[in-house]
Design an enzyme around this catalytic site. Structure first.
Site, PDB file in Angstrom:
ATOM      1  N   ASP A 228       0.881  -1.160   0.000  1.00  0.00           N
ATOM      2  CA  ASP A 228       0.000   0.000   0.000  1.00  0.00           C
ATOM      3  C   ASP A 228       0.922   1.214   0.000  1.00  0.00           C
ATOM      4  O   ASP A 228       2.113   1.118   0.328  1.00  0.00           O
ATOM      5  CB  ASP A 228      -0.938  -0.013   1.215  1.00  0.00           C
ATOM      6  CG  ASP A 228      -2.128   0.931   0.999  1.00  0.00           C
ATOM      7  OD1 ASP A 228      -2.085   1.768   0.061  1.00  0.00           O
ATOM      8  OD2 ASP A 228      -3.106   0.850   1.762  1.00  0.00           O
TER       9      ASP A 228
HETATM   10  C1  BGC Z   1      -4.874   3.411   0.036  1.00  0.00           C
HETATM   11  C2  BGC Z   1      -4.988   2.440  -1.112  1.00  0.00           C
HETATM   12  C3  BGC Z   1      -4.809   3.170  -2.414  1.00  0.00           C
HETATM   13  C4  BGC Z   1      -3.461   3.884  -2.403  1.00  0.00           C
HETATM   14  C5  BGC Z   1      -3.176   4.661  -3.674  1.00  0.00           C
HETATM   15  C6  BGC Z   1      -3.595   4.231  -0.046  1.00  0.00           C
HETATM   16  O1  BGC Z   1      -3.581   5.205   0.917  1.00  0.00           O
HETATM   17  O2  BGC Z   1      -4.907   2.720   1.255  1.00  0.00           O
HETATM   18  O3  BGC Z   1      -6.224   1.794  -1.073  1.00  0.00           O
HETATM   19  O4  BGC Z   1      -4.923   2.296  -3.489  1.00  0.00           O
HETATM   20  O5  BGC Z   1      -3.438   4.789  -1.320  1.00  0.00           O
HETATM   21  O6  BGC Z   1      -3.976   5.775  -3.736  1.00  0.00           O
END
Ligand code: BGC
Length: 754
Positions: A228
Site C-alpha cells: 500500500d
Molecule cells: C490506500 C490504497 C490506495 C493507495 C493509492 C492508499 O492510501 O490505502 O487503497 O490504493 O493509497 O492511492
C-alpha cells in the site's frame, strides 16, 4: 520477454530499483533492456487516473464514471453483475492505458465504525471473497490487472499504519484470510496490495508467513505483491518476505537498503531476483494485452452504473406497500440528498465525475406531482429550524413524504473511523418531525455503513442505497416508482445499536494494539449465537413480490468429507411483479468439538422470475463448506456428524432445511503428556486401559473399591467426571506416591506408541 535473461543482465542496483515505483502511479522502465513501465490507478469502483496535465496536483484525476461502491455492490449478491462491472472498468482502463486498477478491497467489516467500510464488501468472508472474485474476473477479462487489497486485516483506519491487529490463529483463517482466499485462488488477481497494519506484531509488508507461505505456497498466487502507498518500513525484510514492489517508491532510499542488505549478506540476492521476476512477468503480460484501439463510452457506462445501482439497493421496510409510489399522489421530496446525493466515499477511491444523477431531476420521468424542501445542510451538523419547518409544512401539504438522508462526508471517509453510529442530528430531527405530521413517510438512505435509526417505527418505507455511484438518483427513482423491483440483500447486519456489535469492547484498541476479542464471532455469527435482536439481519431485503421456496433436494444424505454435495431448491414468484430473489444457503454443524457459529453462509444464488414462474437454484458444497480451522492440525478440519443445510431468504428467514451426515477421515493428532487430562484419554476407549492402574490407585487411596462395576451407576459416573479434568501428573499426589512420575512417563510413552 525473456525475463530470466533480462534479470541476469541487470546490476544489483538496477534490480533493487525495479522493485519500487517510478512515481505515484508507474512501475519503472529499464530502456536499455526494453523493460516497459505500466500505469496503475486507483479504483476500485471507477477509474481514478491522474490527469496527464495535473503536474504535481496528486488529486487531479481525469473525468470518469463512478460506479456503486463495494458496500452497495455486495448487496446484489450477484456474481454476473460484478463481472459486468469489472468488464466495464477493464475496458475503461484499456482505453486510458492503465494496466492495473487498484482494487477491489475485500477486508471484513469487523466494526460498523471502520471509516473505509464503504470500500469493503461484507462481514462474511464467503460473500466477500466470491463477490471480489467476480469483480476481478470481469476486469481481468479485458487484459487489465487488479490489485486485491488490503492484505490483510486492515479493518480500521485508526492508526492504520502502525496498529497491530491481535488475532488468534483460527479467526485469522476462518474470517480474515478467507475473505481473500477464494478471490485469489479462483480469480487469480495479477497483483495483491499488502495492508498498512501489523498482524500480531508483524507489518504485512514484512510478513513472510503471509506473503509467501500462505499466499504463494498455500494458495498458489503467481502475480506480484505491491505495498500500500507508504506501507514499507524495513524494505530488505519486505523483499525477504515476498513484497515485490514498493509503492509509490521512496526516491531510491529504500532501494539502497536492498542493495546494502545484499552486500552485507543479510539478504540473498535471489530474493531480489524473485521480486523482479514476479513484477516483470505481470508487466510483460499486461503490456502484451494492451489494446491500442480500445475506446470507452462514458454515457453507456453511466447507464450501466445506474443499472447496477438499482440491482444493489435494499428495500428494508415497506409497510402497507407504500412503495412503489402511487404516481397520482402528491409527493414531497425532502432532504438535500434528493438534489445532491451522497454517492461515493472520500479518499483514494474518489472518482472525478461530472455526471451525477439526482432523484429530484430523475423523478420528472415518472411524475410532475413532486415538490421539494431541502430540510438540512450537509457541511455541518446543526438543526436549522427554518429548513425543518419548511419541510414539515411541505410534508403536511402532500400525500407522501420521501426523505433523502444518510451520512455526509464529515461522518465517514478513508483515513478516520467513525466514533458513533448515529446519523447527523439534523437529519434525525428532520425525519422525526416530518413523520409526526405525515404518516406516509419513506426514508431513502445514502451511507457507507450501518446507522442507528431512532425513527424506524414512525416511517413506513426504508430504502438503503448505500453509496450508489453516479447513477444513484436514477436507480432510486426506478425503484421507488416501480420500474425496477428491488432485490438487494444486506451484506452486513444492522445492529440495534453500536454497543451490540461484537467488536465494541476492543475497537479501535488501545494505542497501537487492538485485540480481536470476539474471535470468529463477527457480524451475524455473533448476533445469532447470542440470539440477539437486530435492526436488520444479514441477508435481509424485501421485494415488491413474494417468493415461495419448495422441494429442497440433497444429492445424498450421507457423504464423505471429500465428496461434493449438490443442493437444489425450487423458488416460485407468487406475486404479480417480476423480480429477483437471492437464495442463501447456510450450513449448521449440529455437534462439534469446537465452538462454531450457529450457521455460516456457504452458498448464494440470485434468480430472476416472472410472476407465477418457478425456477431451480443449485448449489455445490464441498469439504470446505463443512470445515473449521483447527489449531491442533493447523489446517481445515471436517468432523464427522450431522450438518443441517438451511435455505433462507435471509439469515433470519430460513425457509427449508435438511440434514446431511458427513463422514470424515480427518483425525486430530493425539499426543499424550503428563498434562493430558484423564478425560481426554477416557474419550478414546482404546486408550482407557492404559490409565486403569491410575484409576485403581486413586480408588484405593479414596478407600473405594477398585472395581468400578461394583459401584452404583451414578457414583461411577461421578468418579469419572471428577477424574476427567485431572491431568495425569496430578495422580502422583492423589495416589499418595503409589504412582510415580516415571509411571506417568511410561503411560504417555505407551499411549503415544499405539
Ligand atoms: C490506500 C490504497 C490506495 C493507495 C493509492 C492508499 O492510501 O490505502 O487503497 O490504493 O493509497 O492511492
Amino acid at each position: 520477454m525473456d525475463i530470466k535473461k533480462i534479470i541476469s543482465e541487470l546490476s544489483l542496483e538496477e534490480k533493487a530499483s525495479l522493485c519500487s515505483g517510478e512515481d505515484f502511479w508507474h512501475t519503472k522502465t529499464v530502456q536499455r533492456l526494453g523493460i516497459p513501465s505500466v500505469m496503475v490507478s486507483d479504483g476500485p469502483h471507477g477509474l481514478r487516473k491522474q490527469a496527464p496535465d495535473s503536474g504535481d496536483k496528486f488529486n487531479q484525476s481525469i473525468k470518469a464514471v463512478c460506479f456503486p461502491a463495494a458496500c452497495a455492490l455486495a448487496c446484489s449478491f450477484d456474481r454476473d453483475l460484478l463481472f459486468r462491472l469489472g468488464q466495464a472498468l477493464g475496458n475503461e482502463c484499456q482505453a486510458e492505458n492503465v494496466s492495473i486498477i487498484l482494487g477491489p478491497g475485500t477486508n471484513i467489516k469487523r466494526s460498523p465504525l471502520c471509516g473505509r467500510n464503504f470500500e469493503y464488501f461484507s462481514e462474511d468472508p464467503f460473500l466477500a471473497s466470491n463477490i471480489a472474485a467476480s469483480h476481478i474476473k470481469g476486469v481481468q477479462s479485458q487484459g487489465v490487472g487488479t490489485s486485491l487489497k488490503h492484505f490483510f486485516a486492515n479493518n480500521q483506519e485508526t492508526r492504520r499504519m502502525s496498529i497491530s491487529e491481535e488475532i488468534d490463529e483460527r479467526t485469522i483463517h476462518e474470517i480474515y484470510l478467507s475473505a481473500f482466499e477464494t478471490a485469489v485462488k479462483d480469480a487469480k488477481p495479477e497483483t495483491l496490495m499488502c495492508s498498512y497494519n501489523k498482524v500480531n506484531g508483524v507489518y504485512s509488508s514484512e510478513n513472510k508467513w503471509l506473503l509467501t507461505d500462505i499466499l504463494r505456497e498455500k494458495w498458489g498466487f503467481e502475480g506480484f505483491v505491491m505495498s500500500d502507498w507508504g506501507a514499507v518500513c524495513n524494505r530488505a525484510a519486505g523483499v525477504e518476505a515476498g513484497l515485490d514492489l514498493e509503492m509509490p517508491g521512496s526516491g531510491g532510499v529504500n532501494d539502497e537498503e536492498i542493495v546494502k542488505a545484499v552486500k552485507n549478506g543479510t539478504l540473498d540476492e535471489s530474493a531480489v531476483d524473485k521480486c523482479c521476476e514476479n513484477i516483470l512477468r505481470a508487466v510483460d503480460k499486461l503490456v502484451s494485452a494492451h489494446r491500442e484501439d480500445a475506446v470507452w463510452d462514458k454515457n453507456a457506462d453511466h447507464e450501466l452504473a445506474a443499472e447496477i445501482a438499482a440491482q444493489c439497493m435494499i428495500l428494508l421496510k415497506n409497510e402497507d406497500n407504500i412503495l412503489p409510489l402511487d404516481k397520482n399522489k402528491k409527493i414531497a421530496f425532502i432532504g438535500k440528498f434528493a438534489e445532491s446525493p451522497r454517492f461515493q466515499g472520500g479518499g483514494s477511491s474518489h472518482i472525478n465525475t461530472d455526471n451525477i444523477s439526482c432523484a429530484l431531476a430523475e423523478s420528472a420521468a415518472y411524475s410532475n406531482n413532486i415538490s421539494y424542501a431541502q430540510g438540512y445542510v450537509t457541511d455541518k451538523d446543526i438543526i436549522d429550524e427554518q429548513l425543518i419547518n419548511e419541510a414539515v409544512e411541505l410534508a403536511e401539504n402532500n400525500d407522501i413524504a420521501v426523505i433523502f438522508a444518510g451520512l455526509t462526508d464529515l461522518f465517514e471517509s478513508e483515513g478516520f473511523d467513525r466514533s458513533h453510529m448515529s446519523m447527523p442530528q439534523c437529519q434525525n430531527e428532520l425525519i422525526r418531525r416530518v413523520a409526526e405530521v405525515q404518516p406516509n413517510t419513506i426514508v431513502i438512505l445514502h451511507n457507507g455503513a450501518p446507522v442507528e435509526m431512532p425513527w424506524i417505527n414512525s416511517v413506513k418505507g426504508l430504502l438503503e442505497t448505500y453509496l450508489g455511484g453516479e447513477g444513484t438518483g436514477k436507480a432510486v427513482c426506478d425503484i421507488i416508482f416501480g420500474k425496477v423491483n428491488p432485490s438487494g440483500k444486506l451484506a452486513e447486519t444492522f445492529p440495534l445499536k453500536l454497543s451490540h456489535n461484537p467488536s465494541y469492547l476492543s475497537f479501535p484498541g488501545e494505542g497501537d494494539l487492538t485485540r480481536y476479542s470476539e474471535g470468529i464471532f463477527v457480524g451475524y455469527r455473533y448476533y445469532d449465537y447470542k440470539d440477539m435482536d437486530v435492526l436488520f439481519p444479514f441477508g435481509f431485503g424485501l421485494s415488491y413480490t413474494d417468493f415461495e421456496y419448495s422441494d429442497l433436494k440433497l444429492s445424498s444424505n450421507n457423504i464423505s468429507s471429500n465428496d461434493q454435495l449438490t443442493v437444489t431448491v425450487t423458488v416460485k414468484n407468487t406475486g404479480n411483479t417480476a423480480g429477483s430473489e437471492v437464495v442463501q444457503l447456510y450450513v449448521s454443524d449440529k455437534e462439534s468439538s469446537v465452538i462454531r457459529p450457529v450457521k455460516e453462509l456457504k452458498g448464494f444464488e440470485k434468480i430472476f422470475l416472472e410472476p407465477g414462474q418457478s425456477g431451480t437454484v443449485s448449489f455445490t458444497l464441498n469439504r470446505r463448506s463443512f470445515a473449521f480451522y483447527s489449531t491442533l492440525t493447523h489446517d481445515w478440519f471436517v468432523e464427522s456428524g450431522d450438518f443441517e443445510i438451511l435455505i433462507g431468504s435471509s439469515s433470519r428467514d430460513i425457509r427449508l432445511s435438511d440434514t446431511v451426515n458427513v463422514t470424515s477421515e480427518d483425525k486430530f493428532p493425539f499426543v499424550c503428556t503428563p498434562d493430558t487430562t484423564m478425560g481426554d484419554i477416557f474419550a478414546k476407549p482404546e486408550l482407557k486401559k492404559f490409565v486403569d492402574p491410575l484409576v485403581d490407585s486413586y480408588m484405593a487411596v479414596m478407600d473405594m473399591s477398585s472395581d468400578m462395576s461394583e459401584l452404583g451407576e451414578s457414583t461411577r459416573l461421578m468418579l469419572e467426571a471428577q477424574l476427567s479434568d485431572m491431568p495425569l501428573h496430578a495422580m502422583v499426589d492423589f495416589s499418595s506416591g503409589k504412582i510415580r512420575h516415571e509411571d506417568i512417563a511410561d503411560i504417555c510413552n505407551k499411549i503415544n506408541n499405539v
